[in-house]
Design a protein around this motif. Structure first.
Motif, PDB file in Angstrom:
ATOM      1  N   ASP A 180       1.340  -1.145   0.332  1.00  0.00           N
ATOM      2  CA  ASP A 180       0.167  -0.031   0.452  1.00  0.00           C
ATOM      3  C   ASP A 180       0.752   0.907   0.092  1.00  0.00           C
ATOM      4  O   ASP A 180       0.652   2.299  -0.544  1.00  0.00           O
TER       5      ASP A 180
ATOM      6  N   LYS B 210      -7.222  -0.994  -5.486  1.00  0.00           N
ATOM      7  CA  LYS B 210      -9.054  -1.150  -5.670  1.00  0.00           C
ATOM      8  C   LYS B 210      -8.986  -0.235  -6.993  1.00  0.00           C
ATOM      9  O   LYS B 210     -10.184  -0.262  -8.098  1.00  0.00           O
ATOM     10  N   ASP B 211      -8.808   1.059  -6.846  1.00  0.00           N
ATOM     11  CA  ASP B 211      -9.283   2.718  -7.609  1.00  0.00           C
ATOM     12  C   ASP B 211      -7.907   2.194  -8.124  1.00  0.00           C
ATOM     13  O   ASP B 211      -8.063   3.613  -9.747  1.00  0.00           O
TER      14      ASP B 211
ATOM     15  N   ASN C 216      -3.223   2.762  -4.267  1.00  0.00           N
ATOM     16  CA  ASN C 216      -4.312   2.766  -4.012  1.00  0.00           C
ATOM     17  C   ASN C 216      -4.711   1.343  -4.770  1.00  0.00           C
ATOM     18  O   ASN C 216      -5.446   1.903  -6.573  1.00  0.00           O
TER      19      ASN C 216
END
Lengths: 112, 115
Positions: A54, A68-69, A66
């Motif tokens: 991360d 996920k994004d 990030n």
């Protein structure tokens, strides 16, 4: 397909923090990079991060991911005039063993 | 070790002429890459070698482009019948393995101007 996007220009005052953002589309990217290019010079690898991380900190540089994004950012603390350059976000599926796909580059201007 | 070197640093040629660029990688690196960077853009991958074998070519590499690495050390990139659209910075990189990653080290580039 592979696509890396980043804003074109950022201006900050000397001593402030700079944050350069990047988005990528290939979810199979495993390595994400920040390169620096100064006028008349070659590309210099600043730092990289694995997709299972991360955050990574290296002296004045902090990389946030990030997944996920599909958003990557580079924060430069205490920005100096010597940090003025073009910063490229880049990604690779194989840790640079094969091709690296680069964004268009963000020009960072540091105002004294 | 002086890093990746490229020659020439600048080349001006007339449309239709052939040009050849050379790249000398860092000596122990077995992978060598060619990229092209046009003004205001990021580098775009062209091709790469492992030792003397050319393993991948981008669709950007038209039939007028040919790259070689005959002895697995230096590499050459030739452009035949140059066009104005070939004007760009041609970057070479080489890599070796550090941990799980293969960091690519870039040379200073050859700037081609086709008039």
């Amino acid at each position: 397909g592979e696509d890396v996007e980043q804003s074109l220009f950022l201006s900050v005052r000397e001593g402030d923090s700079s944050v350069i953002n990047c988005t990528y589309t290939d979810s199979s990217s495993t390595y994400l990079y920040w390169y620096k290019q100064e006028p008349g010079a070659g590309l210099q690898l600043l730092t990289y991060i694995f997709s299972n991380m991360d955050m990574k900190q290296d002296q004045r540089l902090t990389v946030l991911l990030n997944k996920k994004d599909k958003h990557l950012s580079l924060r430069i603390a205490d920005t100096q005039t010597g940090d003025s350059a073009i910063y490229f976000c880049a990604e690779s599926m194989s840790g640079g063993y094969q091709k690296v796909t680069f964004g268009i580059g963000t020009k960072l201007q540091v105002i004294p | 070790d002086t890093g990746v070197s490229q020659d020439p640093r600048h080349k001006i040629t007339k449309r239709g002429q052939n040009v050849t660029f050379r790249c000398d990688p860092i000596s122990e690196h077995n992978r060598l890459y060619w990229y092209r960077q046009t003004l205001g853009q990021g580098p775009e991958f062209l091709t790469y070698f492992q030792n003397e074998a050319q393993l991948e070519k981008s669709r950007l590499l038209s039939d007028r482009f040919s790259a070689e690495r005959p002895k697995g050390s230096f590499s050459t990139l030739e452009i035949q019948r140059t066009e104005q659209g070939d004007s760009a910075m041609y970057l070479c990189a080489s890599s070796f393995k550090t941990g799980a990653s293969y960091e690519q080290y870039f040379g200073p580039g050859t700037r081609l101007t086709v008039t």
